[in-house]
Design a protein around this motif. Structure first.
Motif, PDB file in Angstrom:
ATOM      1  N   ARG A  29      13.832 -24.512   4.315  1.00  0.00           N
ATOM      2  CA  ARG A  29      13.169 -24.723   3.172  1.00  0.00           C
ATOM      3  C   ARG A  29      11.687 -24.449   3.814  1.00  0.00           C
ATOM      4  O   ARG A  29      11.285 -24.846   4.791  1.00  0.00           O
ATOM      5  CB  ARG A  29      13.233 -26.044   3.057  1.00  0.00           C
ATOM      6  CG  ARG A  29      14.483 -26.347   1.968  1.00  0.00           C
ATOM      7  CD  ARG A  29      14.124 -27.624   1.169  1.00  0.00           C
ATOM      8  NE  ARG A  29      13.754 -28.890   1.915  1.00  0.00           N
ATOM      9  CZ  ARG A  29      13.087 -29.965   1.334  1.00  0.00           C
ATOM     10  NH1 ARG A  29      13.121 -29.932  -0.008  1.00  0.00           N
ATOM     11  NH2 ARG A  29      12.798 -30.910   2.053  1.00  0.00           N
ATOM     12  N   ASP A  31       8.785 -25.444   2.469  1.00  0.00           N
ATOM     13  CA  ASP A  31       8.135 -26.533   2.366  1.00  0.00           C
ATOM     14  C   ASP A  31       8.665 -27.730   1.726  1.00  0.00           C
ATOM     15  O   ASP A  31      10.099 -27.454   1.180  1.00  0.00           O
ATOM     16  CB  ASP A  31       6.857 -26.371   1.699  1.00  0.00           C
ATOM     17  CG  ASP A  31       6.943 -25.760   0.376  1.00  0.00           C
ATOM     18  OD1 ASP A  31       7.516 -26.438  -0.439  1.00  0.00           O
ATOM     19  OD2 ASP A  31       6.351 -24.676   0.054  1.00  0.00           O
ATOM     20  N   GLU A  32       8.059 -29.084   1.754  1.00  0.00           N
ATOM     21  CA  GLU A  32       9.047 -30.149   0.900  1.00  0.00           C
ATOM     22  C   GLU A  32       9.746 -29.802  -0.559  1.00  0.00           C
ATOM     23  O   GLU A  32      10.649 -30.502  -0.908  1.00  0.00           O
ATOM     24  CB  GLU A  32       8.081 -31.123   1.083  1.00  0.00           C
ATOM     25  CG  GLU A  32       7.950 -31.818   2.111  1.00  0.00           C
ATOM     26  CD  GLU A  32       6.934 -32.869   2.471  1.00  0.00           C
ATOM     27  OE1 GLU A  32       6.652 -33.443   1.382  1.00  0.00           O
ATOM     28  OE2 GLU A  32       6.882 -33.648   3.519  1.00  0.00           O
ATOM     29  N   LYS A  33       8.673 -29.041  -1.206  1.00  0.00           N
ATOM     30  CA  LYS A  33       9.262 -28.692  -2.468  1.00  0.00           C
ATOM     31  C   LYS A  33      10.042 -27.328  -2.635  1.00  0.00           C
ATOM     32  O   LYS A  33      10.133 -27.012  -3.765  1.00  0.00           O
ATOM     33  CB  LYS A  33       8.135 -28.552  -3.375  1.00  0.00           C
ATOM     34  CG  LYS A  33       7.199 -29.857  -3.473  1.00  0.00           C
ATOM     35  CD  LYS A  33       6.136 -30.032  -4.480  1.00  0.00           C
ATOM     36  CE  LYS A  33       5.432 -31.168  -4.665  1.00  0.00           C
ATOM     37  NZ  LYS A  33       4.120 -31.258  -5.559  1.00  0.00           N
ATOM     38  N   GLU A  35      12.702 -24.384  -2.387  1.00  0.00           N
ATOM     39  CA  GLU A  35      14.158 -24.003  -2.568  1.00  0.00           C
ATOM     40  C   GLU A  35      14.768 -23.992  -1.140  1.00  0.00           C
ATOM     41  O   GLU A  35      14.478 -23.639  -0.060  1.00  0.00           O
ATOM     42  CB  GLU A  35      14.404 -22.727  -3.148  1.00  0.00           C
ATOM     43  CG  GLU A  35      15.783 -22.247  -3.709  1.00  0.00           C
ATOM     44  CD  GLU A  35      15.920 -20.756  -3.980  1.00  0.00           C
ATOM     45  OE1 GLU A  35      16.847 -20.501  -4.676  1.00  0.00           O
ATOM     46  OE2 GLU A  35      14.749 -20.032  -4.344  1.00  0.00           O
TER      47      GLU A  35
END
Length: 278
Positions: A29, A31-33, A35
């Motif tokens: 992933r 970053d934290e948001k 996919e």
């Protein structure tokens, strides 16, 4: 950058590198948001604690991955996931009686590399066919030549090597007297379908990798379910490799297109963010 659109990255992930086997994959992933992106492991080195991934920038998430610079890090790297290639469990005496031919299409060439490397290091005969639309899209030629008995190149447009499809080159090699006991095909779904049909005609067992179907990589989303041998299987937890003869490729290709509209919208949103300097 292996080509303008294909990027190779080496990640520091020592526990993953120590546990990886040919045929397995990992999930990143950005970053934290971001996919969850399943990517087949293209190489691993337990001594230096590294794993290698190869990504083609075709969608929003892959563009984010390719934009990373040396020294940056992913929010998450999870793996190794999936089952190792069947030959990993074979007794060495039996394995050395085999002669493998790998049929690699496009970016699928990268996950072929650790398999060929693993077999070659154990004295198993390995040939590899690398196919691409044109010579500028060929990857891993030099690397593959170091871990194979023979590397054969073919391009759809004839710009390098054999002029034609990988299936035609496979048939030519067999008709020229080369004998193989097993084939492994990794690449676009349509290529694996016709490679399987060709192998059936040649009486050659074939393994295919359905890694392109995977989404979350844990079996929870169900996106990678496919009919294999008349039964529903999940590519991420029961694969990603299966007997090619048993795979319902037409169903698999339909499933590949199930998120096409969402992917197109995500790519458009990504372009808008870049245009606004974000």
């Amino acid at each position: 950058m292996l080509t303008p659109a294909i990027c190779r990255m080496k990640l520091y992930a020592p526990r993953l590198a120590a546990s990886a086997n040919p045929g397995q994959f990992l999930i990143v992933r950005a970053d934290e948001k971001g996919e969850r992106i399943p990517l087949t492991i293209s190489d691993y080195n337990a001594e230096e604690g590294s794993v290698t991934i190869v990504t083609q920038s075709i969608g929003a998430s892959s563009l984010d991955i390719v934009s990373f610079e040396a020294g940056e890090g992913f929010s998450d790297v999870a793996g190794p996931l999936g089952l190792a290639s069947d030959f990993v469990k074979m007794p060495l005496e039996q394995l050395r009686k085999q002669r493998y031919v790998f049929i690699a299409g496009g970016v699928g060439t990268a996950p072929v590399y650790p398999q060929a490397k693993w077999l070659h290091s154990r004295g198993v005969a390995v040939d590899v066919i690398i196919g691409a639309k044109t010579k500028d899209l060929l990857i891993y030629r030099e690397e593959m030549s170091e871990v194979c008995d023979n590397v054969f190149v073919c391009t759809d447009d004839g710009s390098e090597g054999f002029h034609g499809m990988v299936t035609a080159l496979l048939e030519k090699l067999v008709s020229d007297g080369r004998q193989y006991t097993h084939a492994v095909a990794i690449g676009p779904m349509i290529m694996m379908k016709f490679t399987t049909l060709t192998c059936r005609k040649l009486g050659l067992p074939v393994t295919v990798s359905l890694n392109t179907l995977m989404v979350d990589g844990t079996g929870m989303c169900g996106a990678c379910r496919v009919t294999v041998g008349g039964k529903t299987r999940f590519a991420c937890v029961e694969g990603p490799e299966f007997n090619g003869y048993d795979v319902d490729f037409d169903e698999a290709m339909r499933r590949q297109g199930q998120y096409r509209a969402e992917e197109a919208q995500a790519l458009e949103n990504h372009k808008c963010k870049i245009g606004r300097g974000k």
